[in-house]
Design a protein around this motif. Structure first.
Motif, short mmCIF file in Angstrom:
data_model
loop_
_atom_site.label_atom_id
_atom_site.label_comp_id
_atom_site.label_asym_id
_atom_site.label_seq_id
_atom_site.Cartn_x
_atom_site.Cartn_y
_atom_site.Cartn_z
N ARG A 1 0.84 -1.20 0.00
CA ARG A 1 0.00 0.00 0.00
C ARG A 1 0.88 1.24 0.00
O ARG A 1 1.95 1.27 0.60
N PRO A 2 0.43 2.29 -0.70
CA PRO A 2 1.22 3.52 -0.72
C PRO A 2 1.04 4.31 0.58
O PRO A 2 -0.04 4.33 1.15
N ALA B 1 6.12 6.50 -1.02
CA ALA B 1 6.73 5.25 -0.58
C ALA B 1 5.67 4.16 -0.65
O ALA B 1 4.48 4.43 -0.52
N ILE B 2 6.13 2.93 -0.89
CA ILE B 2 5.22 1.79 -0.94
C ILE B 2 5.58 0.87 0.21
O ILE B 2 6.70 0.37 0.28
N ALA B 3 4.63 0.67 1.12
CA ALA B 3 4.88 -0.20 2.27
C ALA B 3 4.33 -1.58 1.99
O ALA B 3 3.23 -1.73 1.45
N THR B 4 5.12 -2.60 2.34
CA THR B 4 4.63 -3.98 2.28
C THR B 4 4.28 -4.38 3.70
O THR B 4 5.14 -4.36 4.59
N VAL B 5 3.02 -4.68 3.94
CA VAL B 5 2.58 -4.96 5.31
C VAL B 5 2.01 -6.37 5.42
O VAL B 5 1.40 -6.88 4.48
#
Lengths: 249, 309
Positions: free
Chosen positions: B125-126, B132-136
């Protein structure tokens, strides 16, 4: 009527953040921090309700690190009467914040809570709705107009394709959209006065709230960069490129 | 593993956004059920049943569900939630309104605006206006998610044959009441799903001048967008706003006319396939993301472009 306004300290909206080289997070060391713009609108709206004598007291609350005090002082310089800081160094996610705010609401018993619709750092757009759910209160998100009459509040909301008007029973939760109002500039005398207003500090432990994060961030990466574009000399060249190179028209 | 997708509709028509959410659901793998909560929304249920990849359509029909009030719709979703591993909403005004309410009641974190599915519990999600693109990763038993529609290609609206099942509708919570709706009228395609978008900014100078943008859009069969500056100045209505706080679009072609390109605006359009910028300031940040830039006075270049097409 007491109004509670949660505010968040975030990276200033003009700062273009960089991702850390180890991809653990964005780098916010030595970056300018400010009050989340939507929260400024929330404080402004509460202050206007106070000036119209609809609200009798405006309490600003923030959850986070000790420096969030500065954000609360700003809220008090805009017009909040006092402030509460729930101080913690823990990484707070919206669900944890909503639980902390519920504990503060239980303590303060406001009739109205006005939050920003989203924070410009995590872009989650969740906390207001979650707080409404935990309290079992009605919610009006993305508000562009608020009118309190007796024990009800009428809210115009910005929705896809237009506007929608809701009528809520107080106590209620409202989240602000950009067009609700134009926040005032804080003046120097008001900044000085805000320094004397009371600021209470609590901790999540005192409130009995577990703030452990539920989502684990595995990685924070730069978004894919766009290839460099070209500047075309005139309209004819532009049309030619769109038709023959990009083939989009 | 089963997935519940909350249909977005106006009681007559299934909204296109639901088809994008179904595409995200398909990436998770598992049975996909669609909830159509509304009043007299049988037509919507029929449409949902035809969408590809839907195993079952659940219909909750009651006057209290007509306007998708957050309190009632969330209660309806919660009444059905047990047994589902994922509950998906579109990241639209309606989905964003209801999803966190459902998540909080289930005591789970909500995952906003996902643009990619890495696995059944890991999503991208941005954050920071898309910088930035976070991978959660979620450890919660139920994943409550809103899906950014531009992140997933819509599934086919026809070809499916799902069973339709009526479910009990919840009672009105009585906490809130719908008063009225003011719909902005437009003959143009819907902004969020349009293949071409033409947007105007502060450079237009007035609502009257916005007509040059509209003329170009009509020539291209495009939707019209606007920057926040243009909306705040009253040149364009609110729901045309493209950006972090407005709509997120990713059309084939995005034409930015008189828009400088602030971070908040770029957040809403930088995933467009081809970006064209027309601006008289060669230093404007919009040229940093534009595939084709034209440094020119928009009042000359835009009508000229309209004519040349």
């Amino acid at each position: 009527m007491k109004v509670l306004v949660p505010v968040k300290r975030v990276v200033d909206y003009n700062v273009k953040v960089r991702v850390k080289s180890d991809q653990s997070d964005v780098d916010i060391a030595n970056v300018k921090m400010s009050m989340n713009p939507f929260d400024e609108i929330a404080v402004e709206e509460a202050t206007r309700l106070r000036e119209q004598s609809v609200a009798t007291e405006v309490v600003a609350v923030s959850c986070g690190v000790a420096q969030s005090q500065e954000t609360l002082r700003t809220a008090m310089a805009i017009g909040a009467d006092r402030a509460v800081l729930v101080q913690t160094d823990a990484q707070l996610q919206p669900l944890a914040v909503a639980k902390l705010l519920k504990a503060v609401v239980d303590k303060e018993q406001p009739q109205l809570v006005i939050l920003g619709k989203q924070a410009i750092d995590d872009d989650a757009n969740q906390t207001g709705q979650m707080l409404a759910a935990l309290l079992d209160w009605p919610q009006a998100t993305f508000a562009s107009k608020v009118e309190v009459t007796g024990d009800r509040v009428k809210v115009i909301r910005e929705v896809d394709g237009g506007l929608e008007t809701l009528d809520l029973k107080l106590p209620a939760i409202i989240t602000t959209d950009l067009r609700l109002n134009e926040p005032r500039y804080v003046t120097l005398p008001n900044i000085m006065k805000a320094k004397k207003k009371p600021l209470e500090t609590l901790t999540p432990e005192e409130l009995g709230v577990d703030v452990a994060p539920r989502l684990k961030t595995l990685k924070v990466a730069e978004p894919p960069a766009r290839a460099a574009g070209v500047v075309v000399p005139d309209v004819a060249a532009l049309v030619d490129k769109l038709k023959n190179e990009a083939k989009v028209i | 593993m089963s997935i519940l997708v909350i249909a977005e509709h106006d009681n007559a028509q299934l909204k296109g956004a639901t088809l994008n959410v179904l595409a995200a659901a398909a990436k998770l793998g598992g049975d996909v059920h669609v909830l159509v909560a509304g009043a007299n929304a049988q037509a919507v249920a029929q449409q949902a049943a035809q969408a590809v990849g839907v195993a079952k359509v659940l219909v909750a029909d009651a006057p209290a569900l007509e306007n998708a009030l957050a309190e009632n719709l969330a209660a309806q979703v919660l009444a059905l939630a047990s047994g589902y591993s994922h509950i998906l909403f579109a990241s639209t005004a309606s989905g964003k309104n209801v999803a966190p309410r459902v998540a909080a009641k289930l005591d789970v974190a909500q995952i906003s605006d996902i643009i990619a599915v890495d696995s059944a519990d890991t999503f991208q999600r941005p954050i920071y206006a898309g910088n930035a693109i976070a991978t959660v990763q979620s450890a919660d038993p139920v994943k409550v998610i809103t899906v950014r529609t531009t992140g997933f290609d819509a599934v086919a609206a026809e070809g499916g044959q799902a069973a339709i099942e009526n479910v009990d509708a919840v009672a009105d919570t009585g906490l809130s009441a719908f008063v009225s709706r003011e719909v902005a009228k437009s003959d143009r395609p819907e902004l969020a799903g349009a293949p071409i978008v033409v947007s105007g900014g502060r450079g237009l100078g007035s609502a009257e001048n916005f007509k040059v943008v509209e003329a170009l859009a009509d020539k291209l069969g495009a939707a019209v967008g606007a920057s926040r500056a243009a909306v705040d100045a009253g040149y364009a209505p609110n729901d045309w706003q493209v950006g972090q706080t407005g709509k997120i679009v990713a059309p084939q072609l995005y034409v930015a006319v008189g828009i400088s390109g602030a971070i908040q605006h770029l957040a809403g359009m930088k995933d467009s396939k081809v970006i064209v910028a027309i601006n008289k300031d060669p230093e404007a940040p919009i040229f940093g993301v534009a595939d084709y830039g034209l440094v020119a006075d928009l009042f000359q270049a835009t009508p000229e472009l309209t004519k040349a097409l």
